[in-house]
Design an enzyme around this catalytic site. Sequence first.
Site, PDB file in Angstrom:
ATOM      1  N   CYS A 102       3.598  -4.714   6.709  1.00 52.32           N
ATOM      2  CA  CYS A 102       3.244  -4.427   5.328  1.00 52.32           C
ATOM      3  C   CYS A 102       4.397  -3.741   4.593  1.00 52.32           C
ATOM      4  CB  CYS A 102       2.002  -3.551   5.270  1.00 52.32           C
ATOM      5  SG  CYS A 102       0.488  -4.428   5.729  1.00 52.32           S
ATOM      6  N   HIS A 126       0.844  -1.194   0.000  1.00 55.76           N
ATOM      7  CA  HIS A 126       0.000   0.000   0.000  1.00 55.76           C
ATOM      8  C   HIS A 126       0.876   1.239   0.000  1.00 55.76           C
ATOM      9  CE1 HIS A 126       0.736   0.827   4.293  1.00 55.76           C
ATOM     10  NE2 HIS A 126       0.436  -0.432   4.554  1.00 55.76           N
TER      11      HIS A 126
END
Length: 284
Positions: A261, A245
Amino acid sequence: MELPRIPLRRRGSGRIRRASVAPAILGVLLLGLVGGCSNVSSAPPLREQKSEPAPVQEDTPVQVDMSTLPEATTFGTTPEAPSDSAPQRKTEGVVLHVKQEVPVYDAPEGSAIARLPATQFKSPSWLPIIAERGDWARILLPSRPNGSTGWVRSGTAKVEKAYTPYVVTVDVEQRRVVVRKNDREVGSWTVGVGSPGTRTPKGRTFILASIRETVTDFSPIILPLGTHSETLTTYGGGPGTVAFHGWPDPSVFGTASSDGCVRVPSDALHLLKSLPLGTLVLVR
């Protein structure tokens, strides 16, 4: 037999649309992702250029009660799934599209261990094939524990195969993401990865789904992968799914500061969101 390729999707074209998960679901999944982690992916459709279809067989020679099996999704756990024995090996680029729910087995003609639905985060289920044996395909699963695999009957009307030329490599130590097409580099970026206490899990995984963000504003698209945090059981109430992301503060790129992440620059996210679902991701 030549497999159909999965082309890059341009905005507004193609039969498969990116999933837009309801705000209530995203609120649970993404509330804790502002700390740096989330779940998601985006993928283009198949071209209708299949050559001779494989002969359709019965999906299950022995009737399987799938209601008793755990679901192979990012929310599920498949404790009896065989582990990936080659977590850094590239595949042949063949991916399996599950059009209807199918049982997953621990071996060809083996025992049913899970059920694999036709959608993941409302995106169609596309999973990398890591081995084939006759009419059976071994695939990477999106469920816990990380590295779970299983066998699916591939010669049935419930599944189809395609080919993607892309591979994404994440070098955790160098904090770098590289995208290759047919072994040729098409993009490379410095990125943010998991902090020492919440490391980005290494191994062979894939782009699982694509979610258009509607709750927070740290990333317009979130691309969940088929892997999870190995230290956290949840991100803000979600399943702890690791994802690609974006991030509004560029100072995080080149650092180890997320909850697991991979935070990427906007131009990297633009390319990554165009890759087919099921595209292999090697985290090293």
